[in-house]
Design a protein around this motif. Structure first.
Motif, PDB file in Angstrom:
ATOM      1  N   VAL A   9      29.390  19.942   0.068  1.00  0.00           N
ATOM      2  CA  VAL A   9      28.117  20.375  -0.495  1.00  0.00           C
ATOM      3  C   VAL A   9      27.214  19.155  -0.609  1.00  0.00           C
ATOM      4  CG1 VAL A   9      26.933  21.405  -2.463  1.00  0.00           C
ATOM      5  CG2 VAL A   9      29.203  22.236  -1.809  1.00  0.00           C
ATOM      6  N   ASN A  10      26.016  19.266  -0.038  1.00  0.00           N
ATOM      7  CA  ASN A  10      25.028  18.190  -0.104  1.00  0.00           C
ATOM      8  C   ASN A  10      23.810  18.630  -0.899  1.00  0.00           C
ATOM      9  OD1 ASN A  10      26.652  16.624   1.526  1.00  0.00           O
ATOM     10  ND2 ASN A  10      25.491  17.015   3.393  1.00  0.00           N
ATOM     11  N   TYR A  11      23.226  17.701  -1.658  1.00  0.00           N
ATOM     12  CA  TYR A  11      21.917  17.876  -2.271  1.00  0.00           C
ATOM     13  C   TYR A  11      21.025  16.764  -1.727  1.00  0.00           C
ATOM     14  CZ  TYR A  11      24.555  20.765  -5.549  1.00  0.00           C
ATOM     15  OH  TYR A  11      25.372  21.716  -6.107  1.00  0.00           O
ATOM     16  N   GLY A  12      20.320  17.062  -0.651  1.00  0.00           N
ATOM     17  CA  GLY A  12      19.564  16.011   0.014  1.00  0.00           C
ATOM     18  C   GLY A  12      20.505  14.958   0.567  1.00  0.00           C
ATOM     19  N   VAL A  17      30.096  17.363  -3.062  1.00  0.00           N
ATOM     20  CA  VAL A  17      31.476  17.794  -2.789  1.00  0.00           C
ATOM     21  C   VAL A  17      31.812  17.318  -1.393  1.00  0.00           C
ATOM     22  CG1 VAL A  17      33.062  19.745  -2.619  1.00  0.00           C
ATOM     23  CG2 VAL A  17      31.180  19.815  -4.281  1.00  0.00           C
ATOM     24  N   ASP A  18      32.916  16.582  -1.270  1.00  0.00           N
ATOM     25  CA  ASP A  18      33.207  15.883  -0.027  1.00  0.00           C
ATOM     26  C   ASP A  18      34.578  16.290   0.531  1.00  0.00           C
ATOM     27  OD1 ASP A  18      33.276  14.149   2.088  1.00  0.00           O
ATOM     28  OD2 ASP A  18      33.315  12.316   0.896  1.00  0.00           O
ATOM     29  N   THR A  41      31.434  22.090 -10.691  1.00  0.00           N
ATOM     30  CA  THR A  41      30.592  23.290 -10.733  1.00  0.00           C
ATOM     31  C   THR A  41      30.062  23.648  -9.352  1.00  0.00           C
ATOM     32  OG1 THR A  41      29.979  22.916 -13.048  1.00  0.00           O
ATOM     33  CG2 THR A  41      28.504  24.281 -11.724  1.00  0.00           C
ATOM     34  N   SER A  42      29.688  22.647  -8.560  1.00  0.00           N
ATOM     35  CA  SER A  42      29.220  22.926  -7.198  1.00  0.00           C
ATOM     36  C   SER A  42      30.320  23.592  -6.377  1.00  0.00           C
ATOM     37  CB  SER A  42      28.777  21.624  -6.519  1.00  0.00           C
ATOM     38  OG  SER A  42      27.643  21.078  -7.166  1.00  0.00           O
ATOM     39  N   THR A  43      31.553  23.136  -6.556  1.00  0.00           N
ATOM     40  CA  THR A  43      32.686  23.730  -5.845  1.00  0.00           C
ATOM     41  C   THR A  43      32.870  25.184  -6.238  1.00  0.00           C
ATOM     42  OG1 THR A  43      33.827  21.593  -5.668  1.00  0.00           O
ATOM     43  CG2 THR A  43      35.178  23.578  -5.476  1.00  0.00           C
ATOM     44  N   VAL A  44      32.870  25.443  -7.541  1.00  0.00           N
ATOM     45  CA  VAL A  44      33.102  26.802  -8.026  1.00  0.00           C
ATOM     46  C   VAL A  44      31.947  27.723  -7.644  1.00  0.00           C
ATOM     47  CG1 VAL A  44      33.345  28.209 -10.105  1.00  0.00           C
ATOM     48  CG2 VAL A  44      34.623  26.087  -9.890  1.00  0.00           C
TER      49      VAL A  44
END
Length: 307
Positions: A9-12, A17-18, A41-44
């Motif tokens: 997961v990327n934010y800009g 999450v890597d 939280t990003s993962t879930v």
């Protein structure tokens, strides 16, 4: 029940999450823990279908949470970390609204009774305490009669007695066959209810397994503390298995290698007739691992191959 493969997961420019991978088995309570900003939280949210992954695959009950959200939402319950409700809605009204969204909802009167909210059924949400709102969030998450339940910071705002009651409830739900994913900052909570745990830091899972397996991989010291008027600490520093000695007023704290350090200390106190009170031994636990991670930011290459 849940399979996550190489989730990113990327934010800009920020990679939150890597390349995260793990599975959750049917009927288990799985804990996802780690410091703030670890990526939990990003993962879930990706697993719940609330956020689209940059790359990787996620399956819940064989469904893609992003593409199959409509079908999936009839099978899962979600309690978010932060939830806002209309203040002038009564408790029973919002329960009826949620129940109307599902084909086979659990009768909300049963859930209100289980969460000790029956007396608040006709109250406005604005009149609920923070702990009661948290309980209501869990009631609403259970209304779909889910097979998988996601709980993010479950016991925030609850008093100690209510927290323990909540843990008992989770274990009861597990006995009924419910699969639960718990995101928490309370390590005592995770140790009390979780079958397995994944410890995240800097967007990666640095260790996963049972509580004992995760704690054991970090090789943290046992802490031994006692109160004593003894002035010179040099003799403690030379004991077998002792790695450090500290004093704060008359409280002496030693760190060492488990039973070896404890045995050496007790022998030394007895042989030298050293006066002491309140001896306490604290083996390494999940909280110690959490504090270790919170105080460090490992370089990416130092995490390669760690599972």
């Amino acid at each position: 029940m849940i399979r996550v493969d190489s989730l990113t997961v990327n934010y800009g420019e920020l990679r939150a999450v890597d390349n995260v991978s793990f599975t959750v088995s049917e009927g288990e309570i799985f804990g996802l823990v780690g410091p703030n900003g670890a990526g939990k939280t990003s993962t879930v949210e990706c697993i719940e279908g609330l956020r689209r992954a940059y790359s990787g695959t996620v399956r819940v009950l064989g469904l893609d949470p992003w593409k199959d959200r409509q079908e999936l939402y009839g099978l899962v319950g979600v309690q978010l970390q932060d939830t806002a409700y209309q203040e002038r809605v009564r408790v029973f009204e919002i329960c009826e609204l949620f129940a109307s969204l599902y084909r086979r909802p659990t009768p909300y009167d049963e859930l209100l009774k289980m969460m000790q909210l029956t007396a608040k059924k006709r109250d406005f949400i604005a009149n609920l305490s923070g702990g009661q709102r948290q309980k209501l969030s869990i009631v609403l998450a259970l209304i779909p009669n889910p097979r998988v339940l996601f709980l993010d910071e479950l016991t925030t705002g609850l008093d100690p007695h209510a927290r323990h009651r909540m843990w008992e409830l989770l274990l009861q739900l597990k006995k009924r066959g419910l699969t639960i994913v718990l995101v928490s900052h309370y390590m005592d909570e995770v140790e009390a209810v979780c079958d397995r745990v994944a410890m995240m830091n800097c967007g990666r899972i640095v260790s996963s397994g049972t509580i004992g397996e995760v704690v054991g991989r970090f090789a943290l010291p046992t802490m031994i503390s006692f109160r004593s008027p003894v002035e010179h600490l040099g003799s403690f520093e030379n004991l077998a298995g002792i790695t450090s000695v500290q004093r704060k007023h008359n409280l002496i704290t030693l760190c060492g290698n488990g039973d070896k350090a404890v045995a050496a200390l007790l022998r030394h106190l007895e042989e030298n007739e050293i006066e002491y009170t309140g001896l306490a031994v604290k083996p390494p636990d999940l909280e110690a691992v959490f504090l270790e991670l919170a105080g460090t930011a490992p370089a990416a290459d130092s995490l390669e191959g760690v599972k």
